[in-house]
Design an enzyme around this catalytic site. Sequence first.
Site, PDB file in Angstrom:
ATOM      1  N   SER A 268       0.814  -1.221   0.000  1.00  0.00           N
ATOM      2  CA  SER A 268       0.000   0.000   0.000  1.00  0.00           C
ATOM      3  C   SER A 268       0.846   1.269   0.000  1.00  0.00           C
ATOM      4  O   SER A 268       0.441   2.291  -0.563  1.00  0.00           O
ATOM      5  CB  SER A 268      -0.960   0.004   1.193  1.00  0.00           C
ATOM      6  OG  SER A 268      -0.254  -0.167   2.401  1.00  0.00           O
ATOM      7  N   HIS A 319       1.644   4.869   4.737  1.00  0.00           N
ATOM      8  CA  HIS A 319       0.926   5.483   3.621  1.00  0.00           C
ATOM      9  C   HIS A 319       1.454   6.885   3.340  1.00  0.00           C
ATOM     10  O   HIS A 319       1.651   7.273   2.181  1.00  0.00           O
ATOM     11  CB  HIS A 319      -0.568   5.546   3.933  1.00  0.00           C
ATOM     12  CG  HIS A 319      -1.226   4.210   3.938  1.00  0.00           C
ATOM     13  ND1 HIS A 319      -2.568   4.029   4.233  1.00  0.00           N
ATOM     14  CD2 HIS A 319      -0.733   2.962   3.671  1.00  0.00           C
ATOM     15  CE1 HIS A 319      -2.864   2.740   4.150  1.00  0.00           C
ATOM     16  NE2 HIS A 319      -1.775   2.075   3.815  1.00  0.00           N
TER      17      HIS A 319
END
Length: 346
Positions: A268, A319
């Site tokens: 991610s 992230h």
Amino acid sequence: MKYESILIQNILLDNRYKVIELDSNGEIPTVWAVQRIEYDREIYLIFLNKENIYYRNAYKDMILNNTMYNGTGVEIIYVVVAYKGEEYWRNILADDYELITNVAVIDSQANDIVLNRLENIDVLNDLKLSMRRIDINNGKGKEIYKSSKSTMFLIFVNILVYFVLMFVNVKNGGNPLSMSPKILYMMGANVNINILLLNGQFYRWLFAMFLHGGILHISLNMLALYYVGPLVEKVYGKGKFLIIYFVSGICSSILSSMFLTTVSIGASGAIFGLLGAVLVFAFNMRKFIGKELLKNILFVIGINAVIGLTVSSIDKFGHLGGLIGGVVVSSLFIKKVKQEQIKSQD
């Protein structure tokens, strides 16, 4: 939705144009046109296809009968759309002298102008810009995925590594659908930076990008990569795409490791880097492709930021690190990419 409708929607992003309906109360097929009013003239683009091109003079008369200029100072342009290799327009153009200088033929499948007889360069550029928006926002349908070999290779590697991880987890008495932290650590999961520095295990910053904790985890990440990757690969090129992906993934691991209290894994962070690359592209190209892509990518990033802040199990620093890495690296590439994209519109 027909290609004409999509093209018109993109043209209307330029607020100089407005859409009008050419309706004869059922006598001939209704078509759509766009109008642009300037200080000394009106410009009309009539969109035609195989079903209605034979009524082009009737549509022209509708416009001339309703214009404030009474036919003078009016420029009428025909935009002919051909579907699936149709060439009906060739004979029509050959027989109609009026269509020599005021028509453009567009192949809807290729999203390309196959015949250009427009003297109005400004309108031609508006058409090209609208078609470019279709390319960027829709990726030319399935074609973009067929050419996205680097994206598909990364998806293949991630899935292959997951099956290896699943095998090792099951062999050690674990659940095939949910990996134990012990196995993840053994296979190269990211850990706190103090542990990394103590043991010199910096390879974890790379390995962690290909590890996933369960079937849902890898499914969501690969789905995101499948949708975002091809766009970045098409815009930046395969080499730059891979650089953005890996640098973003490593930046994600580095920032994440500064705050970790357990193991961290997943693609991610690298995917957030790809989102950052799209953000940089959309911002720099907003005058050429409109602001829709920029709005969409900001919305996606915003939604993910809210989810990251509200779900404790999500590695929000990972992230963020990936997003920052993607923005920084793609910013180094964007000048050349922008030049190439603008040149492709000429």
